[in-house]
Design a protein around this motif. Structure first.
Motif, PDB file in Angstrom:
ATOM      1  N   VAL A   1      51.559  74.469  45.069  1.00 30.15           N
ATOM      2  CA  VAL A   1      50.824  74.829  43.859  1.00 30.15           C
ATOM      3  C   VAL A   1      51.760  75.490  42.860  1.00 30.15           C
ATOM      4  O   VAL A   1      52.497  76.410  43.213  1.00 30.15           O
ATOM      5  CB  VAL A   1      49.621  75.734  44.198  1.00 30.15           C
ATOM      6  CG1 VAL A   1      48.938  76.203  42.930  1.00 30.15           C
ATOM      7  CG2 VAL A   1      48.631  74.988  45.081  1.00 30.15           C
ATOM      8  N   HIS A   2      51.758  74.974  41.634  1.00 34.88           N
ATOM      9  CA  HIS A   2      52.600  75.533  40.577  1.00 34.88           C
ATOM     10  C   HIS A   2      51.827  76.572  39.772  1.00 34.88           C
ATOM     11  O   HIS A   2      52.363  77.597  39.380  1.00 34.88           O
ATOM     12  CB  HIS A   2      53.100  74.413  39.671  1.00 34.88           C
ATOM     13  CG  HIS A   2      53.640  73.259  40.444  1.00 34.88           C
ATOM     14  ND1 HIS A   2      54.606  73.419  41.417  1.00 34.88           N
ATOM     15  CD2 HIS A   2      53.320  71.948  40.455  1.00 34.88           C
ATOM     16  CE1 HIS A   2      54.871  72.239  41.969  1.00 34.88           C
ATOM     17  NE2 HIS A   2      54.097  71.334  41.405  1.00 34.88           N
ATOM     18  N   ALA A   3      50.549  76.300  39.515  1.00 35.21           N
ATOM     19  CA  ALA A   3      49.756  77.246  38.721  1.00 35.21           C
ATOM     20  C   ALA A   3      48.269  77.074  38.999  1.00 35.21           C
ATOM     21  O   ALA A   3      47.789  75.962  39.239  1.00 35.21           O
ATOM     22  CB  ALA A   3      50.025  77.030  37.230  1.00 35.21           C
ATOM     23  N   ILE A   4      47.582  78.200  38.980  1.00 31.00           N
ATOM     24  CA  ILE A   4      46.120  78.218  39.039  1.00 31.00           C
ATOM     25  C   ILE A   4      45.683  78.993  37.805  1.00 31.00           C
ATOM     26  O   ILE A   4      46.194  80.091  37.544  1.00 31.00           O
ATOM     27  CB  ILE A   4      45.602  78.958  40.294  1.00 31.00           C
ATOM     28  CG1 ILE A   4      46.188  78.343  41.574  1.00 31.00           C
ATOM     29  CG2 ILE A   4      44.070  78.939  40.344  1.00 31.00           C
ATOM     30  CD1 ILE A   4      46.055  79.250  42.795  1.00 31.00           C
ATOM     31  N   GLY A   5      44.776  78.414  37.023  1.00 29.86           N
ATOM     32  CA  GLY A   5      44.314  79.097  35.812  1.00 29.86           C
ATOM     33  C   GLY A   5      42.803  79.196  35.792  1.00 29.86           C
ATOM     34  O   GLY A   5      42.103  78.265  36.209  1.00 29.86           O
ATOM     35  N   TYR A   6      42.295  80.332  35.329  1.00 31.91           N
ATOM     36  CA  TYR A   6      40.855  80.545  35.181  1.00 31.91           C
ATOM     37  C   TYR A   6      40.544  80.600  33.695  1.00 31.91           C
ATOM     38  O   TYR A   6      41.074  81.455  32.978  1.00 31.91           O
ATOM     39  CB  TYR A   6      40.430  81.852  35.865  1.00 31.91           C
ATOM     40  CG  TYR A   6      40.746  81.874  37.341  1.00 31.91           C
ATOM     41  CD1 TYR A   6      39.853  81.350  38.272  1.00 31.91           C
ATOM     42  CD2 TYR A   6      41.950  82.391  37.807  1.00 31.91           C
ATOM     43  CE1 TYR A   6      40.147  81.340  39.623  1.00 31.91           C
ATOM     44  CE2 TYR A   6      42.255  82.392  39.163  1.00 31.91           C
ATOM     45  CZ  TYR A   6      41.350  81.864  40.062  1.00 31.91           C
ATOM     46  OH  TYR A   6      41.649  81.862  41.401  1.00 31.91           O
TER      47      TYR A   6
END
Ligand code: 9QG
Length: 153
Positions: free
Chosen positions: A144-149
């Motif tokens: 995973v490179h990025a998780i955004g909310y």
């Protein structure tokens, strides 16, 4: 849609990753996951849960599990009181071993809608109240490179 719009971003988390969903989930909100499937992947899973207890195991409102071996598919389910419910299986897999992806989970009043690489994949009707979801996890064969909310306003 981009992680640049996110109110909260998690970059390069180690896998398995579990973390709080800031403020919980509300209709109109979006979770973006940018990652890569490793070349030898068997499966990975995203879980939206009620807390992060492992004993007893927290309820999982959405378990989203792409599977690459045997018949490629995406399995969704919920875990309630440590028991899996009825699986909802889609015999379609937009993820590819060795390839990057962007997955968007759209929160609706009646369910979650999941899109992969810009195309709608599936809808999963809520089996538990959205208000109980406060934890995001991702595990298995995935980077995973990025998780955004992204908030709903
Ligand atoms: O296999 O299926 C979803 O219905 C089970 C798996 C389980 C889930 C479940 O063993 O595996 O995918 O969170 C879990 O326990 C995962 C890793 C009938």
């Amino acid at each position: 849609m981009s992680v640049a719009n996110a109110k909260h971003t998690v970059l390069d988390p180690g896998i398995p990753y579990t973390g709080p969903i800031p403020g919980g989930l509300h209709p109109g909100e979006i979770i973006i996951i940018q990652g890569t499937v490793p070349p030898e992947a068997d499966r990975f899973q995203v879980d939206l849960s009620s807390g992060c207890s492992t004993k007893p195991r927290s309820d999982v409102a959405l378990h989203f599990s792409p599977r690459f071996s045997d018949s490629p598919r995406v399995v969704c389910n919920s875990l309630l009181q440590e028991e899996w419910g009825k699986e909802e299986t889609l015999h379609q897999l937009p993820y590819k071993r060795g390839a990057p992806f962007e997955t968007i989970i759209l929160v609706h009043k009646n369910g979650f809608k999941v899109a992969v690489n810009g195309t709608h994949l599936l809808e999963y009707k809520h089996r538990t109240p959205l208000t109980r979801v406060d934890t995001f996890s991702i595990s298995g064969n995935v980077r995973v490179h990025a998780i955004g909310y992204i908030p709903n306003s």
